[in-house]
Design a protein around this motif. Structure first.
Motif, PDB file in Angstrom:
ATOM      1  N   ASP A  12      58.834  51.432  22.737  1.00 17.47           N
ATOM      2  CA  ASP A  12      58.030  52.266  21.852  1.00 17.47           C
ATOM      3  C   ASP A  12      58.561  52.153  20.426  1.00 17.47           C
ATOM      4  O   ASP A  12      59.766  52.235  20.193  1.00 17.47           O
ATOM      5  N   VAL A  13      57.648  51.959  19.468  1.00 18.28           N
ATOM      6  CA  VAL A  13      58.001  51.917  18.054  1.00 18.28           C
ATOM      7  C   VAL A  13      57.156  52.974  17.358  1.00 18.28           C
ATOM      8  O   VAL A  13      55.926  52.944  17.438  1.00 18.28           O
ATOM      9  N   VAL A  14      57.827  53.920  16.688  1.00 17.08           N
ATOM     10  CA  VAL A  14      57.133  55.029  16.043  1.00 17.08           C
ATOM     11  C   VAL A  14      56.161  54.495  14.995  1.00 17.08           C
ATOM     12  O   VAL A  14      56.474  53.580  14.238  1.00 17.08           O
ATOM     13  N   ASN A  15      54.982  55.056  14.958  1.00 14.77           N
ATOM     14  CA  ASN A  15      53.904  54.720  14.026  1.00 14.77           C
ATOM     15  C   ASN A  15      53.387  53.288  14.173  1.00 14.77           C
ATOM     16  O   ASN A  15      52.730  52.772  13.283  1.00 14.77           O
ATOM     17  N   ILE A  25      66.303  67.342  15.633  1.00 14.21           N
ATOM     18  CA  ILE A  25      67.585  67.533  16.328  1.00 14.21           C
ATOM     19  C   ILE A  25      67.757  68.991  16.741  1.00 14.21           C
ATOM     20  O   ILE A  25      68.124  69.297  17.874  1.00 14.21           O
ATOM     21  N   GLN A  26      67.468  69.907  15.811  1.00  9.97           N
ATOM     22  CA  GLN A  26      67.610  71.330  16.118  1.00  9.97           C
ATOM     23  C   GLN A  26      66.605  71.774  17.176  1.00  9.97           C
ATOM     24  O   GLN A  26      66.924  72.588  18.041  1.00  9.97           O
ATOM     25  N   ILE A  43      60.280  63.922  19.424  1.00  8.32           N
ATOM     26  CA  ILE A  43      59.859  65.157  18.763  1.00  8.32           C
ATOM     27  C   ILE A  43      59.513  64.855  17.310  1.00  8.32           C
ATOM     28  O   ILE A  43      60.299  64.240  16.589  1.00  8.32           O
ATOM     29  N   VAL A  44      58.337  65.317  16.882  1.00  7.90           N
ATOM     30  CA  VAL A  44      57.905  65.159  15.504  1.00  7.90           C
ATOM     31  C   VAL A  44      57.658  66.550  14.929  1.00  7.90           C
ATOM     32  O   VAL A  44      56.819  67.299  15.441  1.00  7.90           O
ATOM     33  N   VAL A  49      55.505  68.566  17.501  1.00  6.38           N
ATOM     34  CA  VAL A  49      54.754  67.853  18.525  1.00  6.38           C
ATOM     35  C   VAL A  49      55.735  67.002  19.329  1.00  6.38           C
ATOM     36  O   VAL A  49      56.535  66.264  18.761  1.00  6.38           O
ATOM     37  N   ILE A  50      55.669  67.119  20.648  1.00  2.00           N
ATOM     38  CA  ILE A  50      56.517  66.326  21.530  1.00  2.00           C
ATOM     39  C   ILE A  50      55.628  65.303  22.211  1.00  2.00           C
ATOM     40  O   ILE A  50      54.705  65.654  22.941  1.00  2.00           O
ATOM     41  N   ARG A  51      55.899  64.024  21.949  1.00  5.59           N
ATOM     42  CA  ARG A  51      55.126  62.935  22.542  1.00  5.59           C
ATOM     43  C   ARG A  51      55.843  62.459  23.796  1.00  5.59           C
ATOM     44  O   ARG A  51      56.792  61.691  23.733  1.00  5.59           O
ATOM     45  N   LEU A  52      55.369  62.919  24.940  1.00  2.48           N
ATOM     46  CA  LEU A  52      56.007  62.605  26.208  1.00  2.48           C
ATOM     47  C   LEU A  52      55.541  61.279  26.788  1.00  2.48           C
ATOM     48  O   LEU A  52      56.256  60.640  27.552  1.00  2.48           O
ATOM     49  N   HIS A  53      54.339  60.871  26.440  1.00  2.60           N
ATOM     50  CA  HIS A  53      53.718  59.653  26.949  1.00  2.60           C
ATOM     51  C   HIS A  53      52.661  59.292  25.922  1.00  2.60           C
ATOM     52  O   HIS A  53      52.276  60.128  25.113  1.00  2.60           O
ATOM     53  N   LYS A  54      52.169  58.057  25.961  1.00  2.00           N
ATOM     54  CA  LYS A  54      51.187  57.692  24.934  1.00  2.00           C
ATOM     55  C   LYS A  54      49.891  58.481  25.066  1.00  2.00           C
ATOM     56  O   LYS A  54      49.150  58.603  24.099  1.00  2.00           O
ATOM     57  N   GLU A  55      49.635  59.065  26.235  1.00  2.00           N
ATOM     58  CA  GLU A  55      48.435  59.869  26.426  1.00  2.00           C
ATOM     59  C   GLU A  55      48.741  61.356  26.589  1.00  2.00           C
ATOM     60  O   GLU A  55      47.827  62.154  26.740  1.00  2.00           O
TER      61      GLU A  55
END
Length: 148
Positions: A8-11, A96-97, A114-115, A129-135
């Motif tokens: 996975d590569v962000v953006n 991080i927090q 986490i974003v 927003v927590i991206r757990l999977h691409k969907e």
């Protein structure tokens, strides 16, 4: 330049996605660091075969991500931090927090997933927003408060 992502590569995309990037970015960063390979016809065939064999594993991973998202749906965090007299935070609050507070509640989540929307530099209510999977992604509200 078309490449196949190996992680996975962000953006940019998720593992095993075929994406188009500028040649310099692909040749100078993604391919040498092992994050991608060139999307040749042979590589595309290998990817299709690998995805076909791993379809049931991917379905299990997605179900696990959906179950984790369901457990995180009703979570609201309170993050204590050092605050000046005017209400400004010393430093800022980031992923991080948020990950540390989730760990205190028993949810181990990689901070890279986490974003935090916007910059958190004052006391108040925010969302991450927590991206757990691409969907599968889940939005977590959190409040930044002054440390006692």
């Amino acid at each position: 330049m078309e490449i196949i992502l190996k992680e996975d590569v962000v953006n940019l995309g998720y593992k095993n996605d075929i994406v188009t990037v500028k040649s310099g970015y692909g040749r100078n960063y993604l391919i040498p660091t092992g994050k991608a390979v060139i999307a040749s016809p042979a590589a595309k065939k290998m990817l299709a075969e690998e995805l076909k064999q791993r379809a049931h594993k991917l379905e299990k991973i997605k179900k696990d991500a959906e179950a984790l998202a369901e457990s995180l749906k009703d979570v609201a965090l309170t993050i204590p931090t050092k605050v000046s007299a005017t209400g400004a935070i010393y430093g800022s609050v980031g992923s991080i927090q948020v990950a540390d507070e989730l760990a205190k509640l028993g949810h181990t989540i990689d901070r890279k997933m986490i974003v935090v929307k916007g910059q958190v530099k004052e006391v108040g209510h925010y969302k991450a927003v927590i991206r757990l999977h691409k969907e599968v992604s889940v939005e977590i509200p959190f409040e930044v408060v002054a440390e006692a």
